[in-house]
Enzyme design. Sequence first.
Site, mmCIF file in Angstrom:
data_model
loop_
_atom_site.group_PDB
_atom_site.id
_atom_site.type_symbol
_atom_site.label_atom_id
_atom_site.label_comp_id
_atom_site.label_asym_id
_atom_site.label_seq_id
_atom_site.Cartn_x
_atom_site.Cartn_y
_atom_site.Cartn_z
ATOM 1 N N ASP A 63 -44.071 -32.499 -4.840
ATOM 2 C CA ASP A 63 -45.267 -32.703 -3.999
ATOM 3 C C ASP A 63 -45.218 -32.572 -2.422
ATOM 4 O OD1 ASP A 63 -42.918 -34.367 -3.322
ATOM 5 O OD2 ASP A 63 -44.057 -36.327 -3.508
ATOM 6 N N GLU A 64 -44.103 -31.610 -2.237
ATOM 7 C CA GLU A 64 -44.074 -31.217 -0.775
ATOM 8 C C GLU A 64 -43.392 -29.633 -0.623
ATOM 9 O OE1 GLU A 64 -41.312 -33.056 1.764
ATOM 10 O OE2 GLU A 64 -40.182 -33.642 0.183
ATOM 11 N N ASP A 97 -47.497 -32.339 2.585
ATOM 12 C CA ASP A 97 -46.601 -33.649 1.798
ATOM 13 C C ASP A 97 -47.766 -34.368 1.097
ATOM 14 O OD1 ASP A 97 -44.845 -35.329 0.654
ATOM 15 O OD2 ASP A 97 -44.378 -36.250 2.388
#
Length: 356
Positions: A106-107, A11
């Site tokens: 983003d993850e 993350d």
Amino acid sequence: MDTSRKIIHIDMDAFYASVEQRDHPEFRGKPLIIGGDPNKRGVVATCSYEARKFGVHSAMPTRQAAKLCPNGIFIHGNMAHYVEVSNQIREIFSRYTDIIEPLSLDEAYLDVTENKKGMKSATMVARDIQQTIYHELGLTASAGVSFNKFIAKIASDFKKPAGMTVVAPEEAEAFLEQIPVTKFYGVGKVTAEKLHRLGIETGADLKKWSEWDLIRELHKHGYHLYRHVRGRSNNIVNPHRDRKSVGKETTFEFNVLDSRILEQSLMQFAKKVEARLIKLQKHGKTVVLKLRYSDFTTITKRLTLNEYTNDANQIYQAAALLLRESYTGQDSIRLIGLTVTNLKPVYFENLRLEGL
């Protein structure tokens, strides 16, 4: 239960804001808020850790963020650039494994049970990925390492920013017992409130309840929570996962007749769906309303819009129209849901960061 898998959840830390602070030295160390003009009706997409100290968080109205953080720097952001950086991060992931399941820009989950580097330890892989991202891209990432996706995701949030938490199979239940249930993936505001009323605050509290009692009180959420708190989750990392819809629903504590309460629920759902679509960088064209009556009869109605959208106002207006056409007010409602389907990526189009 398969405990042989080696799963990493990566993350990125305050991704959009961190990219801006990396690229613009004048933003470093300052409360940066991505979400547009605070004088207009906008929503915070993300913010820097400096802004979070003031209580600012994603999905918050920008006007509220400005009140909490009057010295905050508000910008619209550059979604095309964030996509480019996200692709660079995924290229780094691909050096270690091809089994990658992105959740958003983003993850992502990575299955490194058999990794390209030949590393025997998933902890070593995770640390190497963190260091590579930092050295090559100047960004920090947090990592959770465990034998299933559920625990890995919780663990990645445990020591932010730039931290790593490893949960071995024999440590899983003790780890989950100490976690507030609000941190369990899939526990939203409504479920959290129900758990609070039941006196369930931590994993340890949750574990005291029988499977039947949890299902009776929380329905399908109870079924999953009973297993999750015991570390039972065998969902595989799916590199071909492509979300087909984004939605939100709730079961009322008491059956509802008042259409105003139903409309309020739809407005709340529309805001949450907008925030999720922005995070996924998608927009949709079809709005679906779900109603379940007190006798458990369930209906769904859908409306296809003229254009794709991720705007909460447009989503709400479509759902409210479906509600007015479907609900007479004569029979009480047990459950209401709102879903946006027919999704497609926004990518280099002008993704809307301003909402309600």
